[in-house]
Scaffold this active site. Structure first.
Site, PDB file in Angstrom:
ATOM      1  N   ARG A  91       0.807  -1.235   0.000  1.00  0.00           N
ATOM      2  CA  ARG A  91       0.000   0.000   0.000  1.00  0.00           C
ATOM      3  C   ARG A  91       0.830   1.270   0.000  1.00  0.00           C
ATOM      4  NH1 ARG A  91      -4.117  -1.896   4.354  1.00  0.00           N
ATOM      5  NH2 ARG A  91      -5.451  -3.133   3.022  1.00  0.00           N
ATOM      6  N   LYS A 200       0.701 -19.546   5.855  1.00  0.00           N
ATOM      7  CA  LYS A 200      -0.119 -19.970   6.977  1.00  0.00           C
ATOM      8  C   LYS A 200      -0.400 -18.755   7.868  1.00  0.00           C
ATOM      9  CE  LYS A 200       1.852 -21.550  10.924  1.00  0.00           C
ATOM     10  NZ  LYS A 200       2.560 -20.499  11.697  1.00  0.00           N
ATOM     11  N   HIS A 230       6.603 -23.653   6.529  1.00  0.00           N
ATOM     12  CA  HIS A 230       8.051 -23.599   6.307  1.00  0.00           C
ATOM     13  C   HIS A 230       8.792 -24.767   6.954  1.00  0.00           C
ATOM     14  CE1 HIS A 230       8.221 -21.631  10.255  1.00  0.00           C
ATOM     15  NE2 HIS A 230       9.518 -21.832  10.265  1.00  0.00           N
ATOM     16  N   LYS A 234      12.552 -27.332   5.864  1.00  0.00           N
ATOM     17  CA  LYS A 234      13.778 -27.426   6.679  1.00  0.00           C
ATOM     18  C   LYS A 234      14.566 -28.659   6.242  1.00  0.00           C
ATOM     19  CE  LYS A 234      12.154 -24.976  10.764  1.00  0.00           C
ATOM     20  NZ  LYS A 234      13.107 -23.915  11.041  1.00  0.00           N
ATOM     21  N   ASP A 287      -1.216 -21.846  15.823  1.00  0.00           N
ATOM     22  CA  ASP A 287       0.058 -21.375  15.268  1.00  0.00           C
ATOM     23  C   ASP A 287       1.018 -22.534  14.971  1.00  0.00           C
ATOM     24  OD1 ASP A 287       1.886 -19.329  14.515  1.00  0.00           O
ATOM     25  OD2 ASP A 287       2.863 -19.416  16.469  1.00  0.00           O
ATOM     26  N   HIS A 292       2.781 -27.124  11.912  1.00  0.00           N
ATOM     27  CA  HIS A 292       4.128 -27.689  12.017  1.00  0.00           C
ATOM     28  C   HIS A 292       4.137 -29.066  12.710  1.00  0.00           C
ATOM     29  CE1 HIS A 292       5.149 -23.791  10.677  1.00  0.00           C
ATOM     30  NE2 HIS A 292       5.335 -23.192  11.830  1.00  0.00           N
TER      31      HIS A 292
HETATM   32  C1  BG6 Z   1       5.999 -19.728  12.799  1.00  0.00           C
HETATM   33  C2  BG6 Z   1       5.173 -19.310  13.976  1.00  0.00           C
HETATM   34  O1  BG6 Z   1       5.225 -20.462  11.888  1.00  0.00           O
HETATM   35  O2  BG6 Z   1       7.084 -20.546  13.239  1.00  0.00           O
HETATM   36  C3  BG6 Z   1       6.028 -18.601  15.017  1.00  0.00           C
HETATM   37  O3  BG6 Z   1       4.140 -18.436  13.544  1.00  0.00           O
HETATM   38  C4  BG6 Z   1       7.225 -19.442  15.379  1.00  0.00           C
HETATM   39  O4  BG6 Z   1       5.258 -18.305  16.173  1.00  0.00           O
HETATM   40  C5  BG6 Z   1       7.963 -19.879  14.136  1.00  0.00           C
HETATM   41  O5  BG6 Z   1       8.080 -18.657  16.221  1.00  0.00           O
HETATM   42  C6  BG6 Z   1       9.088 -20.830  14.461  1.00  0.00           C
HETATM   43  O6  BG6 Z   1       9.825 -21.116  13.310  1.00  0.00           O
HETATM   44  P1  BG6 Z   1      11.339 -21.587  13.409  1.00  0.00           P
HETATM   45  O7  BG6 Z   1      11.715 -21.856  11.984  1.00  0.00           O
HETATM   46  O8  BG6 Z   1      12.110 -20.469  14.037  1.00  0.00           O
HETATM   47  O9  BG6 Z   1      11.340 -22.812  14.255  1.00  0.00           O
END
Ligand code: BG6
Length: 541
Positions: A91, A200, A230, A234, A287, A292
């Site tokens: 924006r 997400k 993500h 990894k 979250d 994850h």
């Molecule tokens: C994110 C969450 O998806 O993953 C965060 O929203 C979290 O709250 C993060 O801190 C952790 O990712 P990583 O790669 O640092 O383990």
């Protein structure tokens, strides 16, 4: 590093010619590190087609911390085509130059390789284009569409576009609708693909995720949609697949006959890091658990896929999610524990409680910790509990999958000093990435004393190469059209169908007495009772 040739192919070239030119440029500009003999036999690199990477939410935190540094890193290591544009959309008003200058500061701060490679940055900066856009403005989307067509002609991006929605989750539906209205989803005959990466959290519960899938699939075919988690990018998570399916000796014992239980831990020492408003809406269950943790569980529990094609892999992950027993109200009460941190100490520093964090309600009932016992109703796992836990403000950052094997049938050494503990295979996802196998060994000497010892594989000492960041892996995969590490609509819905009853059930009862664990501790007492009731203990990490 040698400077790349500027991208200026004549507009008349076909998509195929442009791709070949990109590959040739890429080959010409390979650096010493690309022919590093230590990398022999490792990943075979492919360069994506010429394309525009269109980043919505380009001024936001995710874009600056993760997405743009990942693009820079891919560019620096010659994994992007020469005919590439980074089209930043947001924006606020910027020029191409002022936006490039601002993101340079972020790359300096967040890039995993320092210092910045000036030659590579100068070339990438030339390819950064800023487009101001209000998501509610039809005309602005039409202007974006025209600009992308111009870039195809001027920069040779050949009609290929990867859209990355790094925006607030609530804006996704509107952006996708606008993209459909402006025809940004239309793939062109004879080349010109269109793909969209969605961040997400994908929905807030089962119903909202279904609705969101429906809205997204009204515009994009499912094969064009890349839902990002993500954790799947990894390095150590991907290695889990290699470990299980690239070795012959583990698969025969990977089942209920040999495995007692599985523990998956995702501990973070950080708090909510200025994201209080987001976290108030989310909590640890939405979250981390919904995505994850459940994704890690699917990779541990899935059947071998027939190939690593995206759908073959995702079909098997989906089968696991569908076989997870949905907890009843009584099971939720007994087997799922939530907690919230209060003030305490982490790594020798005082830490505020969650309720004292900025943008957090001082009476907040949001959970910053969740632990649960889950079971998978299938032939392989029936009767094997999976204990999952995730929390913020734990004593340290550690993500680990631990496979605890059954005890030996006859304890022959029970009278010797140090009766051996059952075998454990621990996969350290982060930090100190590696794999540890615990087994019994005889203590040297004349007696028959037994001790438990560890056999340890550490990534950093075994491979002298840096692992890519998960965002680099996933962005490159999306550019190459490989969706195997992205979650499919049905997978996301299946994960929500496990988690939604938990969230709904909590909404109906008063929250526990929060805060119930101190920052810097391993979570609420209830989490210990949860596993101790079964005669087991959380692993000390
Ligand atoms: C994110 C969450 O998806 O993953 C965060 O929203 C979290 O709250 C993060 O801190 C952790 O990712 P990583 O790669 O640092 O383990």
């Amino acid at each position: 590093m040698p400077t790349r040739a500027p991208a200026a192919p004549p507009p008349a070239r076909t998509a195929r010619e442009l791709r070949e030119a990109a590959a040739a440029t890429h080959r010409r500009s390979r650096t010493d590190s690309d022919v590093n003999p230590l990398r022999e036999g490792l990943r075979l690199e492919r360069v994506p087609d010429p394309c525009a990477f269109v980043l919505f939410g380009a001024t936001g935190d995710l874009a600056h911390r993760k997405v743009i540094p990942a693009i820079y890193q891919l560019w620096r290591t010659n994994l992007l085509p020469a005919e590439f544009s980074l089209v930043a959309v947001a924006r606020r008003p910027y020029t191409n130059e002022s936006f490039a200058a601002e993101v340079r500061a972020s790359v300096e701060k967040y890039s995993r390789v320092q210092p910045i490679d000036e030659g590579a940055w100068a070339e990438l900066a030339k390819r950064i284009v800023y487009q101001q856009l209000d998501f509610a403005d039809d005309a602005a989307f039409d202007r974006l569409s025209t600009r992308l067509d111009e870039l195809d002609k001027g920069c040779g991006t050949a009609g290929n576009r990867l859209f990355y929605l790094a925006t607030q989750p609530s804006q996704v539906t509107e952006i996708v609708r606008q993209m459909g209205r402006a025809g940004l989803d239309h793939e062109m005959r004879g080349g010109g693909w269109r793909r969209v990466i969605v961040e997400k959290p994908f929905g807030r519960d089962y119903d909202s995720a279904r609705l969101l899938n429906h809205e997204v699939n009204k515009v994009f075919r499912e094969s064009q949609v890349y839902r990002i988690d993500h954790y799947l990018g990894k390095e150590t998570v991907r290695n889990l697949l290699v470990f299980r399916f690239g070795n012959g000796i583990f698969e025969p014992v990977w089942n209920r006959s040999y495995i007692d239980h599985v523990q998956i831990t995702m501990a973070e020492s950080i708090g909510v890091e200025g994201r209080g408003a987001f976290y108030e809406e989310t909590g640890a269950t939405r979250d981390i658990l919904q995505n994850h943790l459940l994704q890690l569980m699917t990779l541990v529990a899935m059947e071998p896929p027939s190939s690593f094609q995206a759908d073959a892999l995702r079909d098997q992950k989906l089968a696991v999610l569908r076989a997870v027993c949905t907890p009843t109200a009584e099971e939720i009460r007994r087997e799922i524990v939530r907690g919230q941190y209060g003030p305490g100490w982490v790594a020798g520093e005082p830490a505020d409680g969650y309720r004292q964090e900025p943008e957090v309600d001082p009476e907040s009932e949001t959970e910053t910790y969740v632990a649960g016992r889950f079971t998978i109703d299938d032939w392989r796992w029936s009767g094997v509990p999976f204990y999952l836990r995730a929390g913020k403000r734990m004593p340290k950052r550690a993500t680990e999958i631990a496979i605890q094997f059954k005890e030996v049938p006859l304890r022959l050494f029970r009278d010797s000093a140090g009766d051996p503990a059952p075998n454990v295979l621990a996969m350290r996802i982060q930090p100190d990435e590696g794999i540890m196998l615990r087994f019994a060994a005889k203590v040297p000497g004349l007696g028959l004393d037994v001790r438990t010892v560890n056999m340890d594989f550490a990534y950093d000492s075994s491979f002298v190469v840096d692992s890519p960041d998960a965002y680099e892996t996933l962005i490159l995969d999306a550019l190459l059209g490989d969706a195997s590490l992205f979650t499919r609509a049905d997978e996301v819905e299946a994960a929500w169908s496990i988690v939604t009853p938990i969230i709904n059930s909590w909404a109906e009862v008063p929250a526990p007495h929060f805060p119930d664990y101190a920052a810097g501790s391993w979570g609420p007492e209830g989490a210990d009772h949860l596993i101790e009731r079964d005669g087991r203990r959380w692993r000390r990490i």
